[in-house]
Design a protein around this motif. Structure first.
Motif, mmCIF file in Angstrom:
data_model
loop_
_atom_site.group_PDB
_atom_site.id
_atom_site.type_symbol
_atom_site.label_atom_id
_atom_site.label_comp_id
_atom_site.label_asym_id
_atom_site.label_seq_id
_atom_site.Cartn_x
_atom_site.Cartn_y
_atom_site.Cartn_z
ATOM 1 N N PRO A 262 -51.982 7.316 68.032
ATOM 2 C CA PRO A 262 -53.166 8.150 68.301
ATOM 3 C C PRO A 262 -53.429 8.405 69.782
ATOM 4 O O PRO A 262 -53.971 9.442 70.150
ATOM 5 N N THR B 126 -51.003 11.202 60.713
ATOM 6 C CA THR B 126 -51.099 9.900 60.044
ATOM 7 C C THR B 126 -50.118 9.801 58.885
ATOM 8 O O THR B 126 -49.376 8.803 58.749
ATOM 9 N N ARG C 240 -46.521 9.593 60.132
ATOM 10 C CA ARG C 240 -46.134 8.264 60.595
ATOM 11 C C ARG C 240 -45.865 7.344 59.402
ATOM 12 O O ARG C 240 -44.924 6.552 59.423
#
Length: 284
Positions: free
Chosen positions: A197, A263, A266
């Motif tokens: 992030p 997200t 990942r």
């Protein structure tokens, strides 16, 4: 976030020439005002050349390069840009030849943001040094070529990763990874770190089975610059640098719609990394 189309560049050649001149000046540690005084032009004129707002005449380009001490391949390459008349720039040669990487590094110097797409392989811009090296070796490059081009590639990646940068990667790329188990493992870890992030890099995976989209036509990189967007189209035998009239920003918009979130991307990469670790244990 949708990519901005921005203004169309009047000439990609002029944009690339300006980028090359700015990069050469910065590598030589000269200030813009200092160089302008030395070559006898107003700083605003030199700035316009570097920003690609107008083409620098060949005679002035030669004077600038001589003043900065630029010689060899870089002098030849930049003077060739100054002599060209076409808007688009085509560089013949293999994928990892010097001129292509040098041109990409110049683009990275002047880019305000970058977007990259590769449907089948891990893009050059998100490879770590070890993975990039083994990819070059797998491509049949000599040790001298690997060292020479590897340094250029590392400089380019470091530069791009310090700017707003989105990498769109096809899920199929994870089935085509090259290198030793240890190198591939480190590459997965590097991708995970880029996708963190706090990073300025956004890694978005386009999952297998996604409906047909224009990105499947092939990989490209789009550099947004102050004088307009420049698109790099890679191939084995040549590299094309061209302006974007909106077609590639449209492709990026479509990729933005179909790609997983950062997200979820990942999480998917973590699954492939786990499969890789299982394969490593079984082969031990």
């Amino acid at each position: 976030m949708k990519p901005s189309k921005g203004p169309m560049a009047v000439s990609t050649r002029v944009t690339l020439l300006g980028a090359a001149l700015r990069a050469a000046r910065e590598r030589a540690s000269w200030g813009l005002n200092e160089l302008a005084r030395k070559i006898g032009v107003r700083p605003a004129r030199l700035s316009g050349w570097e920003l690609g707002l107008r083409a620098a005449p060949e005679i002035d380009v030669a004077y600038i390069l001589g003043t900065l001490g630029v010689d060899g391949d870089d002098k030849r390459r930049i003077l060739a840009l100054a002599r060209m008349t076409a808007s688009e720039v085509v560089i013949l040669g293999r994928h990892h030849d010097y001129d292509r990487y040098a041109m990409l590094a110049d683009c990275g110097t002047t880019a305000t943001s970058v977007a990259d797409w590769n449907p089948l392989f891990i893009p050059d811009l998100v490879q770590n040094d070890d993975y990039a090296r083994e990819t070059l070796i797998a491509a049949g490059r000599t040790e001298a070529e690997v060292h020479f081009v590897g340094e250029l590639g590392a400089e380019h990646r470091e530069l791009i990763q310090s700017k707003p940068f989105t990498a769109y990667i096809g899920e199929a790329a994870f089935a085509h990874m090259t290198g030793s188990f240890a190198t591939v493992s480190r590459q997965f870890g590097f991708l995970a770190s880029l996708a963190a992030p706090i990073s300025s890099v956004r890694v978005r995976v386009v999952p297998t089975g996604t409906d047909r989209n224009p990105g499947l036509m092939g990989p490209f990189t789009r550099y947004d610059t102050n004088s307009g967007p420049v698109v790099h189209l890679p191939s084995h035998g040549a590299a094309v640098f061209m302006p974007d009239d909106g077609n590639y920003s449209d492709v990026l918009e479509e990729l933005d719609n179909v790609a997983l979130s950062t997200t979820d991307s990942r999480a998917l990469m973590d699954k492939y990394a786990a499969k890789h670790r299982v394969s490593l244990r079984r082969s031990a």
